[in-house]
Write an enzyme that holds these catalytic residues in place. Structure first.
Site, PDB file in Angstrom:
ATOM      1  N   GLY A 123      15.439   2.025   3.068  1.00 45.45           N
ATOM      2  CA  GLY A 123      14.099   1.837   3.617  1.00 45.45           C
ATOM      3  C   GLY A 123      13.252   1.018   2.663  1.00 45.45           C
ATOM      4  CD  GLN A 158       8.988   0.362  -1.433  1.00 50.35           C
ATOM      5  OE1 GLN A 158       9.357   0.517  -0.278  1.00 50.35           O
ATOM      6  NE2 GLN A 158       9.712   0.745  -2.469  1.00 50.35           N
ATOM      7  CB  CYS A 166      11.294   5.103  -4.510  1.00 56.78           C
ATOM      8  SG  CYS A 166      10.089   3.930  -3.887  1.00 56.78           S
ATOM      9  CG  LEU A 167      14.808   0.103  -2.866  1.00 56.35           C
ATOM     10  CD1 LEU A 167      14.847  -0.946  -1.762  1.00 56.35           C
ATOM     11  CD2 LEU A 167      16.092   0.069  -3.687  1.00 56.35           C
ATOM     12  CG  HIS A 169      10.467   7.671   0.796  1.00 56.30           C
ATOM     13  ND1 HIS A 169      10.911   8.239  -0.380  1.00 56.30           N
ATOM     14  CD2 HIS A 169      10.170   6.391   0.471  1.00 56.30           C
ATOM     15  CE1 HIS A 169      10.866   7.340  -1.350  1.00 56.30           C
ATOM     16  NE2 HIS A 169      10.431   6.207  -0.869  1.00 56.30           N
ATOM     17  CD  GLU A 170      10.759   3.549   3.036  1.00 57.88           C
ATOM     18  OE1 GLU A 170       9.894   2.818   2.518  1.00 57.88           O
ATOM     19  OE2 GLU A 170      11.748   3.969   2.389  1.00 57.88           O
ATOM     20  CG  HIS A 194       6.286   3.498   0.061  1.00 59.12           C
ATOM     21  ND1 HIS A 194       6.033   3.318  -1.286  1.00 59.12           N
ATOM     22  CD2 HIS A 194       7.608   3.800   0.145  1.00 59.12           C
ATOM     23  CE1 HIS A 194       7.146   3.526  -1.975  1.00 59.12           C
ATOM     24  NE2 HIS A 194       8.120   3.831  -1.140  1.00 59.12           N
TER      25      HIS A 194
HETATM   26 NI    NI Z   1      10.106   4.243  -1.642  1.00 57.92          NI
END
Ligand code: NI
Length: 172
Positions: A45, A50, A94-95, A136-137, A140
């Protein structure tokens, strides 16, 4: 085109993102870039903040089995409209917080509404990993990271590690 992923801490990761008013070719291109960036990372995701765009847009694909058809989802203005009392605990990453993982408990099942890549309204019920990922997304988009669910000590430790990582990257 792949885009660079912001690493925590970054003020753009703490912003409440603005809704997408109308779809445009630019926004569709951004969604395609985000999918390419996510698959390349690799991740399941990615949210627009991000990659430095504070708009309500996420992409995800939680298909993990080798040989299974990929299922890329593009969600503009996604919204959780209902969530189960039953919860699920997953080890999340998380990226924007590379190589750090922690268990987070969230509702197990969520109903989500969004606008798809073609501008059509969609609704679906997600369960398991998909439910965790979509929550989670969407977090963000509200400036919330998975480490915000942890205790202050753990969160500060991870943040210090990321500050160190960014200093090392800046020197490289
Ligand atoms: Ni994340």
């Amino acid at each position: 085109m792949k885009r660079p992923i912001l690493i925590h801490p970054d003020p753009r990761l703490k912003k409440v993102c603005a809704p997408v008013p109308d779809l445009s070719d630019d926004l569709r291109r951004l969604a395609d870039d985000m999918l390419e960036t996510m698959y390349d990372a690799p991740g399941i995701g990615l949210a627009a903040p991000q990659v430095g765009v504070t708009r309500r847009l996420i992409v995800l694909d939680c298909v993990k089995e080798e040989g299974e058809e990929p299922r890329p989802l593009v969600m503009f203005n996604p919204e959780v409209v209902a969530s189960s009392d039953e919860t699920n605990t997953y080890e999340e990453g998380c990226l924007s917080i590379p190589d750090q993982y922690a268990e987070v408990t969230r509702p197990k099942v969520v109903d989500v509404r969004w606008i798809d890549r073609d501008g059509n309204p969609q609704a679906e019920t997600f369960d398991g990993l998909w439910a965790t990922c979509v929550q989670h997304e969407i977090d963000h988009l509200n400036g919330k990271l998975f480490i915000d669910y942890l205790g202050a000590m753990r969160r500060q430790m991870i943040t210090r590690r990321m500050q160190k990582l960014k200093r090392e990257q800046a020197r490289a």
